[in-house]
Scaffold this motif. Structure first.
Motif, PDB file in Angstrom:
ATOM      1  N   HIS A 116      16.689  -2.487  15.599  1.00 41.61           N
ATOM      2  CA  HIS A 116      15.778  -1.521  14.984  1.00 41.61           C
ATOM      3  C   HIS A 116      14.622  -1.190  15.917  1.00 41.61           C
ATOM      4  N   GLY A 117      14.102   0.029  15.780  1.00 39.92           N
ATOM      5  CA  GLY A 117      12.989   0.476  16.592  1.00 39.92           C
ATOM      6  C   GLY A 117      11.663  -0.110  16.133  1.00 39.92           C
ATOM      7  N   PHE A 118      10.622   0.166  16.921  1.00 43.01           N
ATOM      8  CA  PHE A 118       9.311  -0.421  16.666  1.00 43.01           C
ATOM      9  C   PHE A 118       8.786  -0.070  15.284  1.00 43.01           C
ATOM     10  N   GLU A 119       8.858   1.195  14.886  1.00 40.45           N
ATOM     11  CA  GLU A 119       8.314   1.582  13.589  1.00 40.45           C
ATOM     12  C   GLU A 119       9.016   0.853  12.449  1.00 40.45           C
ATOM     13  N   GLU A 120      10.315   0.712  12.542  1.00 42.11           N
ATOM     14  CA  GLU A 120      11.056   0.006  11.500  1.00 42.11           C
ATOM     15  C   GLU A 120      10.666  -1.468  11.441  1.00 42.11           C
ATOM     16  N   VAL A 121      10.483  -2.087  12.608  1.00 41.67           N
ATOM     17  CA  VAL A 121      10.054  -3.491  12.645  1.00 41.67           C
ATOM     18  C   VAL A 121       8.646  -3.631  12.082  1.00 41.67           C
ATOM     19  N   ALA A 122       7.759  -2.695  12.416  1.00 42.67           N
ATOM     20  CA  ALA A 122       6.397  -2.744  11.877  1.00 42.67           C
ATOM     21  C   ALA A 122       6.416  -2.662  10.357  1.00 42.67           C
ATOM     22  N   GLU A 123       7.233  -1.762   9.807  1.00 46.91           N
ATOM     23  CA  GLU A 123       7.330  -1.650   8.346  1.00 46.91           C
ATOM     24  C   GLU A 123       7.853  -2.950   7.736  1.00 46.91           C
ATOM     25  N   TRP A 124       8.806  -3.578   8.403  1.00 46.88           N
ATOM     26  CA  TRP A 124       9.328  -4.853   7.906  1.00 46.88           C
ATOM     27  C   TRP A 124       8.231  -5.913   7.890  1.00 46.88           C
ATOM     28  N   ILE A 125       7.444  -5.969   8.953  1.00 44.12           N
ATOM     29  CA  ILE A 125       6.358  -6.945   9.025  1.00 44.12           C
ATOM     30  C   ILE A 125       5.319  -6.671   7.936  1.00 44.12           C
ATOM     31  N   TRP A 126       5.024  -5.409   7.706  1.00 51.29           N
ATOM     32  CA  TRP A 126       3.996  -5.060   6.722  1.00 51.29           C
ATOM     33  C   TRP A 126       4.452  -5.269   5.288  1.00 51.29           C
ATOM     34  N   THR A 127       5.663  -4.844   4.967  1.00 56.67           N
ATOM     35  CA  THR A 127       6.075  -4.735   3.572  1.00 56.67           C
ATOM     36  C   THR A 127       7.272  -5.589   3.188  1.00 56.67           C
ATOM     37  N   GLY A 128       8.022  -6.108   4.166  1.00 50.50           N
ATOM     38  CA  GLY A 128       9.245  -6.817   3.844  1.00 50.50           C
ATOM     39  C   GLY A 128      10.365  -5.888   3.439  1.00 50.50           C
ATOM     40  N   ALA A 129      10.205  -4.597   3.694  1.00 47.03           N
ATOM     41  CA  ALA A 129      11.238  -3.602   3.398  1.00 47.03           C
ATOM     42  C   ALA A 129      11.613  -2.888   4.689  1.00 47.03           C
ATOM     43  N   LEU A 130      12.893  -2.614   4.875  1.00 43.72           N
ATOM     44  CA  LEU A 130      13.383  -1.916   6.055  1.00 43.72           C
ATOM     45  C   LEU A 130      13.526  -0.439   5.721  1.00 43.72           C
ATOM     46  N   ARG A 131      12.923   0.413   6.534  1.00 47.30           N
ATOM     47  CA  ARG A 131      12.977   1.861   6.311  1.00 47.30           C
ATOM     48  C   ARG A 131      13.600   2.525   7.534  1.00 47.30           C
ATOM     49  N   PRO A 132      14.919   2.642   7.566  1.00 43.64           N
ATOM     50  CA  PRO A 132      15.589   3.224   8.740  1.00 43.64           C
ATOM     51  C   PRO A 132      15.079   4.628   9.036  1.00 43.64           C
ATOM     52  N   GLY A 133      14.795   4.856  10.320  1.00 39.89           N
ATOM     53  CA  GLY A 133      14.361   6.176  10.751  1.00 39.89           C
ATOM     54  C   GLY A 133      12.916   6.516  10.473  1.00 39.89           C
ATOM     55  N   VAL A 134      12.111   5.568   9.992  1.00 35.44           N
ATOM     56  CA  VAL A 134      10.719   5.861   9.679  1.00 35.44           C
ATOM     57  C   VAL A 134       9.967   6.269  10.952  1.00 35.44           C
ATOM     58  N   ARG A 135       9.059   7.231  10.818  1.00 35.49           N
ATOM     59  CA  ARG A 135       8.222   7.683  11.925  1.00 35.49           C
ATOM     60  C   ARG A 135       6.769   7.674  11.471  1.00 35.49           C
ATOM     61  N   PHE A 136       5.869   7.289  12.375  1.00 37.36           N
ATOM     62  CA  PHE A 136       4.446   7.305  12.087  1.00 37.36           C
ATOM     63  C   PHE A 136       3.857   8.623  12.584  1.00 37.36           C
ATOM     64  N   THR A 137       2.924   9.173  11.829  1.00 38.11           N
ATOM     65  CA  THR A 137       2.330  10.464  12.164  1.00 38.11           C
ATOM     66  C   THR A 137       0.816  10.354  12.167  1.00 38.11           C
ATOM     67  N   ALA A 138       0.194  10.853  13.217  1.00 39.92           N
ATOM     68  CA  ALA A 138      -1.261  10.816  13.327  1.00 39.92           C
ATOM     69  C   ALA A 138      -1.886  11.910  12.478  1.00 39.92           C
ATOM     70  N   ASP A 139      -3.025  11.605  11.884  1.00 37.16           N
ATOM     71  CA  ASP A 139      -3.802  12.624  11.190  1.00 37.16           C
ATOM     72  C   ASP A 139      -4.411  13.553  12.246  1.00 37.16           C
ATOM     73  N   PRO A 140      -4.221  14.879  12.135  1.00 32.22           N
ATOM     74  CA  PRO A 140      -4.693  15.800  13.191  1.00 32.22           C
ATOM     75  C   PRO A 140      -6.182  15.677  13.485  1.00 32.22           C
ATOM     76  N   GLU A 141      -6.999  15.538  12.433  1.00 31.81           N
ATOM     77  CA  GLU A 141      -8.441  15.448  12.656  1.00 31.81           C
ATOM     78  C   GLU A 141      -8.813  14.163  13.385  1.00 31.81           C
ATOM     79  N   SER A 142      -8.215  13.050  12.980  1.00 33.49           N
ATOM     80  CA  SER A 142      -8.496  11.779  13.653  1.00 33.49           C
ATOM     81  C   SER A 142      -8.001  11.797  15.089  1.00 33.49           C
ATOM     82  N   LEU A 143      -6.825  12.379  15.317  1.00 29.19           N
ATOM     83  CA  LEU A 143      -6.276  12.445  16.670  1.00 29.19           C
ATOM     84  C   LEU A 143      -7.165  13.281  17.580  1.00 29.19           C
ATOM     85  N   ALA A 144      -7.652  14.422  17.079  1.00 28.48           N
ATOM     86  CA  ALA A 144      -8.522  15.264  17.895  1.00 28.48           C
ATOM     87  C   ALA A 144      -9.809  14.534  18.264  1.00 28.48           C
TER      88      ALA A 144
END
Length: 477
Positions: A116-144
């Motif tokens: 599994h990719g990093f995002e999926e492993v992070a979700e597993w560590i956080w929640t104990g649930a596996l979410r295949p294909g999950v992607r993290f998205t930055a908030d545009p205002e915070s990113l700017a």
């Protein structure tokens, strides 16, 4: 974001013990049944001991009554007694380390990272649930805001400098940062990690990793030149989009060379493997910050401050420089000899928690075997291990594996530190979620005073110095 999951299904009183299969409880009802605070229920969910489901209408979460009752029977319906004041006791369900392997929530971490990719492993560590294909998205205002702040630093600033600045800017842009509910913390985390990556400049750009660093293509190869290329033109990594895996977004920040599938796999695996490693120094700092109920951004800032130490996250830099020199000089023996002559330890070797080779290094080395451009650096790493083994049987650790990746792919020496920082952010968030459910301010050790015994006379003012006199310079008279 909601602070209290609401909306459980109707049914019998949960305290009677007669729950019907499929019946749902609110967090408050579950807390009453378990005899704990709602924050502790959140911790059980984050540790994988309970599972939550979004309530109908998408507002709040509910828990399975039968599962809650089973946990109540196992725990005796009462939270373990708090530790005595000043004693550091960490109940964690995130990472278990054994002499030759380690586990994320009971699952072999190397097997998890291989599949599994990093995002999926992070979700597993956080929640104990596996979410295949999950992607993290930055908030545009915070990113700017993060980009503007990181770009305002001096050009010589390190990547960790920019990450710290980006975290502060992202925090200031998030009015919900003080929401410490699991839903609120996870929402902040899923936005913060890609914000950190997006705030870094691309390699070769002003403030980014300098082009021209040596790579595994041999002495003189540069970050902007493909291994074996004849035209000499830059082989720029294609721009990554916000929907790409985080490893794909991070690659152009580390190297100006295009990434092949094998190299991207190694980077993604490294991110997954490094996400947590129990109570490492930076994680302890993060938990201390969380124990004061500091918001997640402040928790990450605390972790980054400790991570920059040369004996922690920055340890991959010396391994990179050593390995680059071994590649250039054609053998490890003279380089190892120079380190020992100067009284320096050979970097990238040994780990106090593993009796053999660091399992993280073992997996990365196996994947690097499939990356043709890594052949020279990989051979150099094995030469270092073999050379030192003549006297001391030290095994490769993850820093040496990161060095193989960075040297062979035209990255700068601090690339491994950047990978470490971005990845470990996931672990700091996981530990913060656990700590938020504990007794606040429980980490208050007592100091053992060793100064002058009171009472002491009041100190006399120091003599005035001339304006041009350097500090520490004795007075002429």
């Amino acid at each position: 974001m909601t602070h209290e999951p609401v909306g459980g299904a109707a049914g019998d009183d949960p305290r009677t013990g007669g729950a019907v299969e499929g019946r749902r409880l609110t967090t408050r009802e579950a807390a009453e049944l378990l005899g704990v605070k709602p924050e502790t229920v959140y911790a059980y969910v984050s540790r994988g001991q309970l599972t939550s489901r979004r309530a109908p209408g998408g507002r709040g979460s509910t828990l399975d009554a039968a599962e809650v009752e089973a946990l109540a029977r196992r725990t005796g319906r009462r939270e373990p007694s708090p530790a005595p004041a000043g004693e550091l006791v960490f109940r964690t369900g995130i990472t278990l380390i054994e002499p030759d392997r380690y586990f994320f929530r009971g699952v072999d971490a190397t097997e998890l990272a291989r599949a599994h990719g990093f995002e999926e492993v992070a979700e597993w560590i956080w929640t104990g649930a596996l979410r295949p294909g999950v992607r993290f998205t930055a908030d545009p205002e915070s990113l700017a805001a993060a980009r503007r702040t990181a770009a305002a630093l001096p050009r010589h600033s390190s990547s960790t400098d920019r990450l710290r600045a980006a975290v502060a800017a992202a925090a200031a842009s998030d009015p919900l940062r003080f929401d410490l509910s699991p839903e609120g913390v996870l929402s902040s985390a899923r936005s913060l990690i890609p914000t950190l990556v997006g705030a870094l400049p691309d390699a070769g750009e002003p403030g980014g990793y300098a082009a021209g660093v040596r790579d595994g293509g041999g002495p003189g190869a540069t970050a902007g030149t493909s291994s074996g290329a004849t035209g000499g033109g830059p082989d720029r990594a294609a721009a990554a989009g916000p929907g790409d895996p985080l490893a794909r977004q991070l690659w152009p920040k580390l190297s100006a060379r295009s990434a092949d599938a094998g190299a991207l796999t190694v980077l993604d695996t490294a991110l997954a493997l490094l996400a947590d490693h129990d109570l490492a120094p930076s994680t302890l700092a993060a938990r201390i910050a969380a124990s004061t109920h500091a918001h997640p951004y402040a928790v990450v800032s605390a972790g980054l401050g400790v991570l920059e130490g040369p004996l922690h996250g920055a340890a991959s830099g010396p391994a990179h420089r050593m390995l680059a020199e071994v590649v250039e000089r054609g053998g490890a023996a003279p380089v190892v000899a120079d380190h020992l002559r100067a009284g320096r330890r050979v970097p990238g070797l040994g780990h106090r928690l593993y009796s053999g080779e660091d399992p993280r290094a073992s997996l990365l080395f196996a994947q690097l075997e499939e990356v043709p451009r890594a052949a020279d650096a990989l051979a150099a790493a094995r030469d270092v291990v073999a050379t030192t083994a003549r006297h001391t049987p030290l095994h490769a650790n993850v820093d040496l594996a990161l060095a193989v990746l960075s040297v062979s792919c035209g990255m700068a020496g601090e690339a491994g530190e950047t990978v470490f920082a971005v990845s470990r952010t996931a672990g700091w968030i996981a530990h913060a979620m656990e700590e938020y459910a504990e007794r606040p301010l429980r980490m208050r050790p007592s100091g053992r005073y060793g100064g002058p015994r009171p009472p002491q006379p009041m100190p006399k003012p120091a003599p005035a110095r001339d304006a041009g006199q350097a500090p520490g310079t004795p007075d002429a008279n």
